[in-house]
Write an enzyme that holds these catalytic residues in place. Structure first.
Site, PDB file in Angstrom:
ATOM      1  N   LYS A  43      -0.746  -4.297  -2.977  1.00 19.77           N
ATOM      2  CA  LYS A  43      -2.034  -3.766  -2.529  1.00 19.77           C
ATOM      3  C   LYS A  43      -2.131  -2.317  -3.000  1.00 19.77           C
ATOM      4  O   LYS A  43      -1.610  -1.407  -2.365  1.00 19.77           O
ATOM      5  CB  LYS A  43      -2.188  -3.833  -1.012  1.00 19.77           C
ATOM      6  CG  LYS A  43      -3.540  -3.306  -0.534  1.00 19.77           C
ATOM      7  CD  LYS A  43      -3.625  -3.251   0.975  1.00 19.77           C
ATOM      8  CE  LYS A  43      -4.980  -2.697   1.415  1.00 19.77           C
ATOM      9  NZ  LYS A  43      -5.182  -1.300   0.968  1.00 19.77           N
ATOM     10  N   SER A  92       0.812  -1.208   0.000  1.00 22.73           N
ATOM     11  CA  SER A  92       0.000   0.000   0.000  1.00 22.73           C
ATOM     12  C   SER A  92       0.851   1.267   0.000  1.00 22.73           C
ATOM     13  O   SER A  92       1.544   1.551  -0.971  1.00 22.73           O
ATOM     14  CB  SER A  92      -0.954  -0.042   1.198  1.00 22.73           C
ATOM     15  OG  SER A  92      -1.947   0.947   1.098  1.00 22.73           O
ATOM     16  N   ASP A 142       9.942   5.567 -10.376  1.00 21.94           N
ATOM     17  CA  ASP A 142       9.540   6.230 -11.616  1.00 21.94           C
ATOM     18  C   ASP A 142      10.262   7.550 -11.824  1.00 21.94           C
ATOM     19  O   ASP A 142      10.548   7.950 -12.963  1.00 21.94           O
ATOM     20  CB  ASP A 142       8.030   6.474 -11.627  1.00 21.94           C
ATOM     21  CG  ASP A 142       7.238   5.216 -11.931  1.00 21.94           C
ATOM     22  OD1 ASP A 142       7.861   4.134 -12.044  1.00 21.94           O
ATOM     23  OD2 ASP A 142       6.003   5.294 -12.051  1.00 21.94           O
TER      24      ASP A 142
END
Length: 433
Positions: free
Chosen positions: A329, A304, A315
Site C-alpha cells: 500500500k 503503508s 535502500d
C-alpha cells in the site's frame, strides 16, 4: 453541444438546471485562446451529464421503493470515489467521526485494519492485543460476511461501520483463508481499542527487540525511549525491529522512526498531481541507534508507513530486511472536511523509496525470505552426554549459568532467525577486526 431532456421529465430538467451553469463555466470562452488539446479536457462531458440525469429520473419514477433526491445524490458521490481506488471514499458525518476516532487511537471495535481488493473485503492486518489478533485472524483473510450480511458489494466504510460498536457486544464474521475451501467462523467481542504503538524487551543480553504495532504521532519518541532503556546497562550488539502486521499510520511518525537509524540521506518522497502533494523527507544527524546492527522483520501485513521505514532502511543499506513480501500500500490519503460536517478520504499521491521504487502494489521484498513458523523442542530426543556417564570427570570450575532468553523466541521462528542472523553478523565483524 446542446442539452435536451427526453419525456419532459421535471426532475431531470431541474437536475440539469443545476449542472448547466457548471458546464457553461467549464466551456472555453471565444475570446480566450486555448490549445485544442486542453479545451477538450476542460469541457464537461454534456452527453454523460444528460445520461446521468436520465438515470436519475428513471430511478425516481420506476424503482420499486421511493428514494429521495438526497440519498441518490449521496450514493452518486460514493460511487464516484469508490471507483477511483480501494482507499478513496465519501464519508458521511458518522463515518467521518469514526475515522477521526481511529486516528486518535481509541474506538470500540475488534481491532482490525481492512481494505478492498478486487471487490472483496480483505484483512490488511489485525492490531496487536485485540480481539481480532487473539482470535487468530490473519493478513489477507477475506471477510465474506459480517453478522450474516454478505460483504460483496459493500463499501469499505459500510464494513467498518458494521464492525465498530459498543464494547462487550459480539460480532460474527465469516472468513475465507487462502488455500482453504470452507470459510472459518469467528465470534468476537468488541472492546475499546487502545493501540499501544511501541513495545520492547531484551531477547538476550545485548540483543534488543523493538516492536512497532502502528505509527502514531508519539511513536518516534516512544521508540527513542525504548532504545535508551535497552542500552542503559550496555551498548546493544544488535536489534530486531519488528514491523510485521503493522498497518501503517502517520507519515511523519514513519519518517521519525527511520531517522532513529539513519544520520543522512533521503527517507521517502511523494509524487502527486499538484505541487502541495509532492513532499520529500530526509534524515537528520541526531541518530541514537545509527551503528547498532539491525534486522527488520516484515510480512504481508506490513503496510503503508511500515513499508516506508523498511524501504528506507533497505535502500540506505542500513539493515537487513527479513520475512516475507509486504502488503504493497504505497498511496497517500488526505482527509478533506466538507462544509456540511461530512468529508472525503482521497488518494492524492504515491510513496517512493529513496531509490525511486514505488511501494504501490509492489511492496517491499525482503533481503532474506523466512516464512512464518514455530519452533518446537523435541523433548523425546534426549541424547546422552558426557555428564550422564557414570564416573565422569568433573569440571575444574563451576559451570556457567545458562543465559535467560525471551519466551518470544520459542514461539516465533522468524524472530529466532533474526536473532541468529544478528549473532552471525557480529561473529563476522569480530573476525574482520
Amino acid at each position: 453541444m446542446t442539452l435536451s431532456v427526453t419525456q419532459g421529465s421535471a426532475t431531470a430538467k431541474r437536475f440539469l438546471a443545476l449542472l448547466l451553469p457548471i458546464a457553461l463555466l467549464s466551456t472555453p470562452l471565444p475570446l480566450l485562446a486555448q490549445p485544442s488539446s486542453n479545451s477538450v479536457d476542460s469541457d464537461l462531458p454534456l452527453e454523460e451529464i444528460q445520461t446521468f440525469a436520465e438515470v436519475f429520473e428513471r430511478i425516481k419514477r420506476a424503482y420499486v421503493e421511493d428514494v429521495d433526491d438526497r440519498t441518490l445524490l449521496r450514493n452518486a458521490m460514493r460511487g464516484m470515489l469508490s471507483e477511483l481506488d480501494p482507499h478513496s471514499a465519501y464519508l458521511d458525518k458518522e463515518e467521518y467521526q469514526s475515522l477521526r476516532e481511529s486516528t486518535e487511537g481509541e474506538f470500540g471495535g475488534i481491532g482490525i485494519e481492512v481494505g478492498m481488493e478486487n471487490g472483496q473485503l480483505m484483512v490488511i492486518t489485525p492490531i496487536d492485543d485485540t480481539p481480532a489478533s487473539r482470535a487468530g485472524l490473519m493478513s489477507r483473510d477475506i471477510i465474506i460476511s459480517i453478522d450474516g450480511t454478505p460483504t460483496k458489494g459493500m463499501s469499505l466504510q459500510e464494513a467498518v461501520t458494521l464492525m465498530r460498536g459498543d464494547p462487550d457486544t459480539t460480532i460474527d464474521i465469516s472468513v475465507l483463508r487462502a488455500g482453504e475451501e470452507s470459510p472459518r467462523e469467528f465470534t468476537l467481542t468488541r472492546e475499546i481499542i487502545r493501540s499501544e504503538s511501541v513495545k520492547h524487551e531484551l531477547l538476550e543480553t545485548g540483543y534488543g527487540y523493538l516492536r512497532i504495532g502502528q505509527f502514531q504521532s508519539r511513536t518516534p519518541e516512544q521508540a527513542r525511549q525504548a532504545l535508551e532503556r535497552m542500552a542503559r546497562e550496555q551498548p546493544l550488539d544488535g536489534l530486531v525491529l519488528d514491523l510485521r502486521n503493522n498497518p501503517g499510520g502517520v507519515l511523519q511518525a514513519a519518517v521519525g522512526v527511520a531517522d532513529l537509524f539513519l544520520d543522512d540521506g533521503l527517507i521517502v518522497y511523494t509524487e502527486g498531481r499538484i505541487p502541495d502533494n509532492e513532499l520529500s523527507f530526509s534524515a537528520s544527524a541526531d541518530t541514537p541507534a545509527g551503528d547498532v546492527p539491525l534486522v527488520v522483520l516484515i510480512n504481508s501485513g506490513s503496510a503503508s508507513a511500515a513499508e516506508i521505514v523498511a524501504g528506507a532502511l533497505q535502500d540506505q543499506r542500513r539493515g537487513i530486511i527479513m520475512g516475507t513480501d509486504s502488503f504493497g500500500k504505497g498511496s497517500v490519503q488526505q482527509i478533506m472536511p466538507l462544509g456540511n460536517g461530512e468529508g472525503l478520504k482521497l488518494t492524492t499521491a504515491l510513496y517512493y523509496t529513496p531509490e525511486g521504487r514505488s511501494i504501490q502494489a509492489q511492496g517491499i521484498e525482503p533481503d532474506v525470505d523466512v516464512v512464518r513458523g514455530r519452533l518446537e523442542v523435541a523433548e523425546s530426543r534426549r541424547e546422552t552426554r558426557e555428564a550422564d556417564l557414570e564416573g565422569h570427570l568433573s569440571a575444574q570450575q563451576a559451570p556457567r549459568d545458562r543465559e535467560e532468553t525471551s519466551p518470544r523466541l520459542r514461539d516465533d521462528y522468524q524472530l529466532s532467525e533474526a536473532l541468529n542472523l544478528l549473532k552471525a553478523l557480529n561473529v563476522v565483524d569480530r573476525r574482520r577486526d
